[in-house]
Motif scaffolding. Structure first.
Motif, PDB file in Angstrom:
ATOM      1  N   PHE A   1      29.351  20.223  42.018  1.00 28.07           N
ATOM      2  CA  PHE A   1      29.005  20.362  40.607  1.00 28.07           C
ATOM      3  C   PHE A   1      29.406  21.746  40.153  1.00 28.07           C
ATOM      4  N   GLY A   2      30.175  21.814  39.071  1.00 30.69           N
ATOM      5  CA  GLY A   2      30.564  23.091  38.493  1.00 30.69           C
ATOM      6  C   GLY A   2      29.745  23.347  37.245  1.00 30.69           C
ATOM      7  N   ALA A   3      29.027  24.450  37.205  1.00 31.94           N
ATOM      8  CA  ALA A   3      28.177  24.802  36.065  1.00 31.94           C
ATOM      9  C   ALA A   3      28.739  26.056  35.397  1.00 31.94           C
ATOM     10  N   ILE A   4      29.078  25.934  34.123  1.00 32.53           N
ATOM     11  CA  ILE A   4      29.588  27.075  33.365  1.00 32.53           C
ATOM     12  C   ILE A   4      28.435  27.654  32.553  1.00 32.53           C
ATOM     13  N   LEU A   5      28.049  28.862  32.888  1.00 30.71           N
ATOM     14  CA  LEU A   5      26.936  29.542  32.224  1.00 30.71           C
ATOM     15  C   LEU A   5      27.511  30.686  31.395  1.00 30.71           C
ATOM     16  N   GLY A   6      27.916  30.359  30.185  1.00 31.21           N
ATOM     17  CA  GLY A   6      28.546  31.344  29.311  1.00 31.21           C
ATOM     18  C   GLY A   6      27.802  31.428  28.000  1.00 31.21           C
ATOM     19  N   THR A   7      28.545  31.332  26.898  1.00 32.86           N
ATOM     20  CA  THR A   7      27.913  31.295  25.581  1.00 32.86           C
ATOM     21  C   THR A   7      26.982  30.096  25.494  1.00 32.86           C
ATOM     22  N   GLY A   8      27.452  28.962  26.047  1.00 34.36           N
ATOM     23  CA  GLY A   8      26.630  27.763  26.199  1.00 34.36           C
ATOM     24  C   GLY A   8      26.495  27.442  27.670  1.00 34.36           C
ATOM     25  N   CYS A   9      26.294  26.158  27.958  1.00 34.21           N
ATOM     26  CA  CYS A   9      26.086  25.738  29.340  1.00 34.21           C
ATOM     27  C   CYS A   9      26.727  24.368  29.521  1.00 34.21           C
ATOM     28  N   GLY A  10      27.820  24.327  30.261  1.00 33.70           N
ATOM     29  CA  GLY A  10      28.518  23.070  30.500  1.00 33.70           C
ATOM     30  C   GLY A  10      28.544  22.742  31.975  1.00 33.70           C
ATOM     31  N   GLY A  11      29.041  21.564  32.282  1.00 37.05           N
ATOM     32  CA  GLY A  11      29.102  21.172  33.681  1.00 37.05           C
ATOM     33  C   GLY A  11      30.150  20.120  33.925  1.00 37.05           C
ATOM     34  N   GLY A  12      30.560  20.005  35.179  1.00 41.21           N
ATOM     35  CA  GLY A  12      31.511  18.983  35.602  1.00 41.21           C
ATOM     36  C   GLY A  12      31.157  18.497  36.990  1.00 41.21           C
TER      37      GLY A  12
END
Length: 297
Positions: free
Chosen positions: A125-136
Motif C-alpha cells: 500500500f502506497g500512502a501519499i501524505l502531502g497537501t491531502g492524503c491519497g493511496g494506491g
C-alpha cells in the motif's frame, strides 16, 4: 522501453525507462489549457521520446483523476478540461499506440512496489501524505483499481474513532463529507491542528521544526496526528494486512514517523502482536512518473 507521463496542473513531465528501471530520457513542458492542445502535446512528446531512444515504447500516463468504469471518460481530474473526455481512446487514435492510464497515487504505489521500498512485498500500500492524503494498492506488482476505480481512496474514509474531545472540531472536506482522513493526517491537517490550538498559521514543516525544539503545543499536535495515523492505518491493515506500507508526500520526510507509527498503530489492530512495516518511498517525487512508465509492462 517504457514511456511514463506525470500530468500536473502546471507541467507535463515525460520519461523513458528501460526494463531495468534506468531513466533514458526526461523532458518537462507546461500543461496546455485546452483538451485538443493537451492531446497534441502528449502525442508530440511520445514522438520525441521514441526518437530520442531509437525504438517504439509502451506508454503509461499518471494523472490526478481516474477513468470512469461506467463511461470510460476521465473524472475527478484537477486539469478540469480532461474531465468528460475519452482520453485513452483519443490518445490511442492520435498516436497509434495502446495507452495505459492510472491515478497518480496508484502510479506512486506501483513504482515503489516494482523496484522501490516495497519491491519485496506481494501486497503493497502506497500512502501519499502531502497537501491531502491519497493511496494506491498493489497486488503482485499490479495496480488494483477495483470494480469502481476507487481502490486505494483511503483518504476519503471517515477518521476512525473520531471524537471532538480527542480530535477537535468537525472538519468539512471538499468532497462534501465531514472528517475525512485527509483532513487530519496530511500537511494541511497538521497545519489545521496547530491553528486550532494556537490561532496561529504555520506550515507543516514549521510545526515539525517547533516539535523538534520541544515546543509543547507543536508536540501535542504531532502526537495527536500520530494517534490519528495509527487509527487510520490500523483500519487499513485490519482489511488488507499489507506486507509493507510505503509513505510518500511531504510528511514522509518526517523521520520520526517511522519510529512512532508502529507503536501508535498496534493498539488499534485486531491482534496482540504484529510485524508492522512502514517505509519511506525510495524514489520520492519521481515515483509517480516511474509508476506511470511501469503501467506499460
Amino acid at each position: 522501453m517504457l514511456i511514463g507521463f506525470d500530468i500536473g496542473g502546471t507541467k507535463i513531465e515525460v520519461c523513458v525507462l528501460d526494463h531495468d528501471g534506468r531513466t533514458q530520457f526526461k523532458q518537462r513542458t507546461p500543461t496546455p489549457k485546452s483538451y485538443d492542445q493537451f492531446v497534441e502535446t502528449v502525442v508530440g512528446l511520445i514522438t520525441q521520446a521514441e526518437a530520442q531512444v531509437g525504438e517504439s515504447c509502451q506508454v503509461g500516463i499518471g494523472l490526478p483523476g481516474a477513468v470512469s468504469p461506467a463511461t470510460g471518460l476521465i473524472k475527478n481530474a484537477n486539469c478540469t478540461f480532461l474531465n468528460g473526455h475519452d482520453l485513452q481512446a483519443d490518445l490511442a487514435g492520435a498516436s497509434g499506440k495502446i495507452i495505459h492510464i492510472a491515478n497518480d497515487a496508484n502510479c506512486f504505489a506501483l513504482s515503489e512496489a516494482v523496484d522501490g521500498a516495497g519491491k519485496d512485498g506481494a501486497v503493497v500500500f502506497g500512502a501519499i501524505l502531502g497537501t491531502g492524503c491519497g493511496g494506491g494498492l498493489i497486488l503482485n506488482k499490479q495496480v488494483w483499481g477495483g470494480r469502481n476505480a476507487i481502490g486505494g481512496e483511503w483518504g476519503h474514509n471517515p477518521l476512525p474513532g473520531y471524537s471532538a474531545a480527542k480530535d477537535g472540531p468537525v472538519r468539512p472536506c471538499y468532497c462534501g463529507r465531514d472528517n475525512c482522513v485527509e483532513q487530519f493526517i496530511s500537511g494541511t491537517g497538521l497545519e489545521k491542528s496547530y491553528t486550532i490550538k494556537t490561532d496561529q498559521k504555520l506550515a507543516a514543516p514549521e510545526v515539525i521544526a517547533l516539535m523538534r525544539e520541544g515546543d509543547a503545543l507543536a508536540t501535542e499536535c504531532y502526537q495527536q496526528m500520530i494517534d490519528q495515523m495509527g487509527r487510520s492505518f490500523a483500519a487499513l491493515m485490519n482489511i488488507l494486512d499489507p506486507d509493507v506500507i510505503v509513505l510518500g508526500g511531504g510528511l514522509s520526510n518526517v523521520d520520526e514517523l517511522y519510529r512512532d507509527l508502529p507503536q501508535a498503530t498496534l493498539p488499534y489492530l485486531f491482534t496482540d502482536v504484529a510485524d508492522l512495516c512502514f517505509k519511506k518511498a525510495e524514489f520520492g517525487d519521481s515515483s509517480g512518473i516511474r509508476g506511470a512508465a511501469w503501467l506499460g509492462r
